[in-house]
Scaffold this motif. Structure first.
Motif, PDB file in Angstrom:
ATOM      1  N   SER A  79       0.849  -1.209   0.000  1.00 32.86           N
ATOM      2  CA  SER A  79       0.000   0.000   0.000  1.00 32.86           C
ATOM      3  C   SER A  79       0.876   1.246   0.000  1.00 32.86           C
ATOM      4  O   SER A  79       0.578   2.231  -0.681  1.00 32.86           O
ATOM      5  CB  SER A  79      -0.884   0.051   1.236  1.00 32.86           C
ATOM      6  OG  SER A  79      -1.426  -1.184   1.514  1.00 32.86           O
ATOM      7  N   LEU A  80       1.966   1.187   0.779  1.00 35.41           N
ATOM      8  CA  LEU A  80       2.877   2.336   0.840  1.00 35.41           C
ATOM      9  C   LEU A  80       3.473   2.606  -0.535  1.00 35.41           C
ATOM     10  O   LEU A  80       3.513   3.737  -1.007  1.00 35.41           O
ATOM     11  CB  LEU A  80       3.984   2.068   1.872  1.00 35.41           C
ATOM     12  CG  LEU A  80       5.058   3.142   1.984  1.00 35.41           C
ATOM     13  CD1 LEU A  80       4.504   4.411   2.618  1.00 35.41           C
ATOM     14  CD2 LEU A  80       6.251   2.659   2.799  1.00 35.41           C
ATOM     15  N   LYS A  81       3.896   1.518  -1.176  1.00 35.76           N
ATOM     16  CA  LYS A  81       4.532   1.652  -2.489  1.00 35.76           C
ATOM     17  C   LYS A  81       3.553   2.238  -3.505  1.00 35.76           C
ATOM     18  O   LYS A  81       3.896   3.139  -4.271  1.00 35.76           O
ATOM     19  CB  LYS A  81       5.024   0.277  -2.948  1.00 35.76           C
ATOM     20  CG  LYS A  81       6.209   0.344  -3.858  1.00 35.76           C
ATOM     21  CD  LYS A  81       6.785  -1.005  -4.094  1.00 35.76           C
ATOM     22  CE  LYS A  81       7.920  -0.859  -5.091  1.00 35.76           C
ATOM     23  NZ  LYS A  81       8.514  -2.133  -5.420  1.00 35.76           N
ATOM     24  N   GLN A  82       2.318   1.699  -3.474  1.00 35.76           N
ATOM     25  CA  GLN A  82       1.298   2.198  -4.414  1.00 35.76           C
ATOM     26  C   GLN A  82       1.044   3.687  -4.203  1.00 35.76           C
ATOM     27  O   GLN A  82       0.921   4.445  -5.159  1.00 35.76           O
ATOM     28  CB  GLN A  82      -0.004   1.422  -4.192  1.00 35.76           C
ATOM     29  CG  GLN A  82      -0.021   0.087  -4.923  1.00 35.76           C
ATOM     30  CD  GLN A  82      -1.213  -0.765  -4.518  1.00 35.76           C
ATOM     31  OE1 GLN A  82      -2.041  -0.375  -3.717  1.00 35.76           O
ATOM     32  NE2 GLN A  82      -1.282  -1.968  -5.096  1.00 35.76           N
ATOM     33  N   PRO A  88       6.008  12.488  -6.614  1.00 37.13           N
ATOM     34  CA  PRO A  88       7.303  12.672  -7.279  1.00 37.13           C
ATOM     35  C   PRO A  88       8.337  11.733  -6.661  1.00 37.13           C
ATOM     36  O   PRO A  88       8.230  11.384  -5.472  1.00 37.13           O
ATOM     37  CB  PRO A  88       7.667  14.125  -6.975  1.00 37.13           C
ATOM     38  CG  PRO A  88       6.433  14.777  -6.496  1.00 37.13           C
ATOM     39  CD  PRO A  88       5.525  13.729  -5.985  1.00 37.13           C
ATOM     40  N   THR A  89       9.339  11.356  -7.436  1.00 36.08           N
ATOM     41  CA  THR A  89      10.315  10.364  -6.969  1.00 36.08           C
ATOM     42  C   THR A  89      11.076  10.829  -5.729  1.00 36.08           C
ATOM     43  O   THR A  89      11.542  10.016  -4.944  1.00 36.08           O
ATOM     44  CB  THR A  89      11.346  10.051  -8.071  1.00 36.08           C
ATOM     45  OG1 THR A  89      11.849  11.293  -8.541  1.00 36.08           O
ATOM     46  CG2 THR A  89      10.747   9.259  -9.197  1.00 36.08           C
ATOM     47  N   TRP A  90      11.214  12.149  -5.545  1.00 34.64           N
ATOM     48  CA  TRP A  90      11.997  12.639  -4.405  1.00 34.64           C
ATOM     49  C   TRP A  90      11.236  12.594  -3.093  1.00 34.64           C
ATOM     50  O   TRP A  90      11.783  12.887  -2.050  1.00 34.64           O
ATOM     51  CB  TRP A  90      12.525  14.063  -4.664  1.00 34.64           C
ATOM     52  CG  TRP A  90      11.502  15.039  -5.195  1.00 34.64           C
ATOM     53  CD1 TRP A  90      11.279  15.341  -6.491  1.00 34.64           C
ATOM     54  CD2 TRP A  90      10.570  15.824  -4.437  1.00 34.64           C
ATOM     55  NE1 TRP A  90      10.263  16.266  -6.612  1.00 34.64           N
ATOM     56  CE2 TRP A  90       9.817  16.577  -5.356  1.00 34.64           C
ATOM     57  CE3 TRP A  90      10.289  15.952  -3.091  1.00 34.64           C
ATOM     58  CZ2 TRP A  90       8.806  17.451  -4.969  1.00 34.64           C
ATOM     59  CZ3 TRP A  90       9.288  16.822  -2.696  1.00 34.64           C
ATOM     60  CH2 TRP A  90       8.555  17.561  -3.642  1.00 34.64           C
ATOM     61  N   PHE A  91       9.950  12.228  -3.150  1.00 38.46           N
ATOM     62  CA  PHE A  91       9.159  12.243  -1.917  1.00 38.46           C
ATOM     63  C   PHE A  91       9.536  11.078  -0.987  1.00 38.46           C
ATOM     64  O   PHE A  91       9.662  11.255   0.222  1.00 38.46           O
ATOM     65  CB  PHE A  91       7.667  12.194  -2.251  1.00 38.46           C
ATOM     66  CG  PHE A  91       6.795  12.506  -1.071  1.00 38.46           C
ATOM     67  CD1 PHE A  91       6.724  13.791  -0.560  1.00 38.46           C
ATOM     68  CD2 PHE A  91       6.053  11.514  -0.447  1.00 38.46           C
ATOM     69  CE1 PHE A  91       5.930  14.082   0.547  1.00 38.46           C
ATOM     70  CE2 PHE A  91       5.262  11.800   0.658  1.00 38.46           C
ATOM     71  CZ  PHE A  91       5.203  13.082   1.147  1.00 38.46           C
ATOM     72  N   GLU A  92       9.746   9.911  -1.582  1.00 39.31           N
ATOM     73  CA  GLU A  92      10.062   8.735  -0.756  1.00 39.31           C
ATOM     74  C   GLU A  92      11.375   8.922   0.030  1.00 39.31           C
ATOM     75  O   GLU A  92      11.413   8.649   1.232  1.00 39.31           O
ATOM     76  CB  GLU A  92      10.115   7.463  -1.609  1.00 39.31           C
ATOM     77  CG  GLU A  92      10.236   6.229  -0.746  1.00 39.31           C
ATOM     78  CD  GLU A  92      10.202   4.915  -1.527  1.00 39.31           C
ATOM     79  OE1 GLU A  92       9.889   4.952  -2.739  1.00 39.31           O
ATOM     80  OE2 GLU A  92      10.511   3.882  -0.917  1.00 39.31           O
ATOM     81  N   PRO A  93      12.463   9.410  -0.633  1.00 40.31           N
ATOM     82  CA  PRO A  93      13.684   9.629   0.147  1.00 40.31           C
ATOM     83  C   PRO A  93      13.493  10.595   1.327  1.00 40.31           C
ATOM     84  O   PRO A  93      14.146  10.456   2.355  1.00 40.31           O
ATOM     85  CB  PRO A  93      14.669  10.228  -0.870  1.00 40.31           C
ATOM     86  CG  PRO A  93      14.165   9.800  -2.183  1.00 40.31           C
ATOM     87  CD  PRO A  93      12.682   9.647  -2.068  1.00 40.31           C
TER      88      PRO A  93
END
Lengths: 315, 308
Positions: A79-82, A88-93
C-alpha cells in the motif's frame, strides 16, 4: 482488521513491516522490564502503531494488546509503495530521511541518558557498599533507586551496569534475585569523587595521575609484591628494587625523581630520606606507601580513560 | 501521469542552475526550501576561523535542506557547487501543495516522526524524571550520613547527577522544609546554608507515598482504621522482641482495645507488621515496619502536604 479483546496485535521486539491505524477501540502498550511487563500507554482512535516498522522495518517497540474489540486500518509495504508511486520520486527519500533522523535522535538520546546516569549509579553503588557494608547486594534495589533519583528505566540501567562490568569494576551474579558484586568499593568511591570534582571544579582532579606518575606507582607495586617489606605500618621497597622494576616496565626511559614531589604531596608515595627537589635520584634509599591506596589509585587511573572510550561503545 | 491523479494539482519544484564555485546557501540561512540535485555535485562546508572545512559531498539524487522545510531549522552548514549543478528547488508552497494531496495516514506519519524527533532532541537536556521532589527526597535520604549537609555541596552534587537547575533544587528544598522533612540552619556559608535531617526515614516514606500517588495505589499507612492505629500505638509501647501465637496476639491487643479482633491480626500480617516466625503457629512483630507505619501516621499532614 478486527482485533478481538485481549488479543495481541504485536509483541515487543518482533519483526514488523506494517503500520496500524486505530479506527475504533483501545489497545494497551506494554514494555518488558526484566521479567516483568509494564503498561506504558494506551492507543485509541487515530493512533498510529508501527510507523518506523513500515518505513525502516524496525521491530515492534512495544507489545500492543486489545483492551476491547478494536478496529484497525493496516498499511502494508505494498500500500505504501502504491501511494508513493503517485508522488514525485523525491518524496520517498524524504520519508526515509526523516525516519533515519528520528532513529539517530532516539539512539543518541538513549545513549546520552545512560551516560548521564553514570554518576547516580556510582553514587548508589557507593551507598550500598559503604552503608550496607557488603560488596554484593541485590540489583533490584539499585535499579529502583536509580529510577527514582535519575529516571533511567530498568532495561537501560541493566545496560549501564553491564557496561561497568565490562570495565571489570563489578560482576552480575545471576540467580533468583540477581545480585551485583562490586570488586573494589574504594575504587567506585574514588571514581565518583573524581567525576564530581572534574564536573564541579572544571579542572583535572588530583586523583588523575600523569603517565609518568602512574608508571612510578606501577613500579612500586611491582617491586613491593616481590620484595616489599613492612616499613612503619606501610610497605617499603628499596630504591634499587623500584628502579629495577621501573626499568623493566619502561625500558630506556629515565626515572624522573621530580615526580616524587607531586606523589608525596598527594600522599601516594614517600621516600626515605624525605624527598626534596634538590635531591638526586641516587640519594633516595627507599620508597614507602600504603600499597592498597596505591593499587586503588592505579585502578582508578586504568578505568577513568575507559569511561570515555569504552562506555559509549557498550550502548 | 494519470490526469485524474490529485497529485497533478501540486506546484512543481522550480529548476535552478548554479555555476561551479557558487554558493547555494549559507550556514544559518533561514529560507524554508530544500533542494534535489538533478545533476552535478555539491559540497557542504563550515568555516573554522578563516578556513573553509569540508564536511561532505552530495551527488545526483541527493536531497539537501530537508529539515529547514519540515522543522523550520536554519541551515546547519553552508553548501556550494563543486561543478555546474542543476537543482530542483522545493519551497514551502510546493511542499504544501504536495502535502495537501497526501493521504491523512501518511501525513500523520510525517507529523509523528517530526514531533518524536523534536521531543528526543529537546529531552536530552532535561531530567528523565517528572517529579524533582521525589528524586531529591530519595537522594537526600541516601546521601545523609548522620551529619548536617552543606547546602552548596548538595545542590551542586544533585544538580550534577540529575541536570536539575540549581534554582529548582532550592525550590524543592524549600518545599521539603515546609513539609517539615528537613530544616535549614546557619553554617559557615551563611544563614540557611546547612541541611538538618532529623528523621531521614520520613523522606523515604514520603517517596513511597509519592510513588503510590503516581501509580494510583493507596498508601497503606493512611488506609488504617482508628482501631488499627490504636493497636499499632499499643504495640509500639512494648520495646521487647515479641513473638506470640495468634490467639495470644489477639488477647494482647484487646488489652489496649477490647474491640480488637482477628481481622486486625490478619491485616497486620498482610502489611508485614506481623510475620510468621520459625516457630510454627507463632507470629513475630516486625518492629522496623511498625515504626515506619507509625512515623507515616504521625506525619500524615507533612507527607500529604496538607500542612503547606
Amino acid at each position: 482488521m478486527i482485533l478481538p479483546a485481549k488479543k495481541y496485535l504485536c509483541l515487543e521486539g518482533n519483526p514488523q513491516d506494517k503500520l496500524y491505524i486505530v479506527k475504533k477501540g483501545l489497545l494497551q502498550a506494554q514494555k518488558r522490564e526484566g521479567a516483568k511487563s509494564f503498561i506504558v500507554g494506551e492507543a485509541g482512535p487515530g493512533t498510529l502503531i508501527g510507523e518506523m516498522s513500515l518505513l525502516e522495518n524496525l521491530p515492534c517497540k512495544f507489545t500492543y494488546k486489545a483492551v476491547e474489540e478494536t478496529e484497525l486500518v493496516v498499511v502494508d509495504q505494498q500500500s505504501l509503495k502504491q501511494t508513493l508511486n503517485r508522488f514525485p520520486t523525491w518524496f520517498e527519500p524524504i520519508l526515509h530521511f526523516l525516519a533515519q533522523r528520528l532513529r539517530q535522535a532516539e539512539t543518541y538520546k538513549s545513549r546520552t541518558d545512560k551516560i548521564r546516569a553514570l554518576p547516580s549509579l556510582l553514587f548508589l553503588m557507593c551507598r550500598e557498599t559503604e552503608m550496607g557494608g557488603k560488596t554484593t547486594f541485590p540489583i533490584e534495589t539499585l535499579i529502583e533507586n536509580l529510577r527514582i533519583i535519575n529516571g533511567l528505566g530498568y532495561n537501560d540501567t541493566f545496560h549501564l551496569v553491564r557496561a561497568l562490568c565490562s570495565l571489570n569494576m563489578a560482576k552480575i551474579i545471576p540467580g533468583e534475585g540477581v545480585h551485583l558484586q562490586v570488586f573494589n568499593p574504594k575504587v567506585v568511591r574514588l571514581l565518583y569523587d573524581t567525576l564530581l570534582a572534574r564536573a564541579v571544579d572544571k579542572k583535572r582532579p588530583k586523583t588523575l595521575l600523569s603517565g609518568e606518575n602512574q608508571m612510578i606507582l606501577s613500579a612500586f607495586v611491582d617491586s613491593a609484591k616481590a620484595k616489599g617489606f613492612n616499613y612503619h605500618d606501610s610497605t617499603g621497597v628499596s630504591s634499587t628494587d623500584l628502579f629495577a622494576s621501573y626499568k623493566r616496565l619502561l625500558p630506556g626511559v629515565k626515572f624522573i625523581s621530580t615526580s616524587m614531589t607531586a606523589l608525596g604531596e598527594e600522599g601516594y608515595l614517600y621516600t626515605y630520606p624525605a624527598y626534596l627537589s634538590s635531591m638526586k635520584t641516587e640519594d633516595i634509599q627507599l620508597f614507602y606507601a600504603d600499597i592498597d591506596k596505591v593499587m586503588d589509585i592505579l585502578e582508578l587511573n586504568r578505568i577513568y580513560p575507559l569511561l570515555d572510550k569504552k562506555l559509549p561503545e557498550s550502548f | 501521469m494519470n490526469p485524474g491523479n490529485p497529485i497533478n494539482k501540486f506546484i512543481p519544484p522550480t529548476p535552478r542552475c548554479v555555476p561551479a564555485g557558487s554558493l547555494v546557501f549559507k550556514q544559518g540561512d533561514e529560507a524554508r526550501e530544500m533542494f534535489l540535485i538533478e545533476e552535478g555535485e555539491l559540497l557542504a562546508f563550515d568555516n573554522k576561523g578563516n578556513e573553509e572545512r569540508e564536511l561532505f559531498r552530495m551527488g545526483k539524487g541527493s536531497l539537501v535542506g530537508v529539515t529547514s522545510i519540515f522543522e523550520h531549522e536554519p541551515k546547519p552548514h553552508s553548501v556550494k557547487a563543486l561543478t555546474e549543478v542543476k537543482l530542483s528547488v522545493v519551497d514551502e508552497a510546493c511542499m504544501a501543495s504536495l502535502l495537501k494531496v497526501t493521504p491523512i495516514w501518511l501525513l500523520t506519519i510525517i507529523k509523528t516522526i517530526i514531533s518524536r524527533t523534536r521531543v528526543a532532541k529537546q529531552h536530552t537536556q532535561v531530567p528523565l524524571f517528572s517529579d524533582p521532589l521525589e528524586s531529591l527526597s530519595r537522594f537526600l535520604f541516601l546521601r545523609y550520613g548522620g551529619k548536617p549537609l552543606e547546602m552548596v555541596e548538595i545542590v551542586r552534587e544533585y544538580s550534577w547527577q540529575t541536570r536539575v537547575s540549581e534554582e529548582s533544587i532550592r525550590g524543592a528544598l524549600r518545599s521539603l522544609v515546609r513539609r517539615n522533612m528537613i530544616n535549614l540552619v546557619a553554617g559557615e556559608n551563611g544563614p540557611d546554608s546547612r541541611i538538618i535531617i532529623e528523621q531521614p526515614m520520613l523522606l523515604d516514606l514520603f517517596v513511597n507515598y509519592l510513588i503510590c500517588e503516581k501509580t494510583k495505589r493507596k498508601y497503606p499507612p493512611f488506609q488504617l482504621s482508628p482501631r488499627e492505629k490504636s493497636c499499632l500505638e499499643f504495640l509500639n509501647l512494648e520495646k521487647a522482641v515479641l513473638t506470640k501465637e495468634g490467639n495470644d496476639w489477639l488477647k494482647y491487643l484487646q488489652v489496649a482495645n477490647p474491640e480488637a479482633s482477628v481481622a486486625e491480626i490478619i491485616k497486620f500480617q498482610e502489611l508485614g507488621i506481623l510475620y510468621r516466625d520459625r516457630d510454627p503457629g507463632r507470629l513475630k512483630l516486625q518492629r522496623i515496619k511498625l515504626e515506619h507505619f507509625l512515623l507515616a501516621i504521625h506525619n500524615e499532614a507533612s507527607i500529604k502536604g496538607s500542612c503547606l
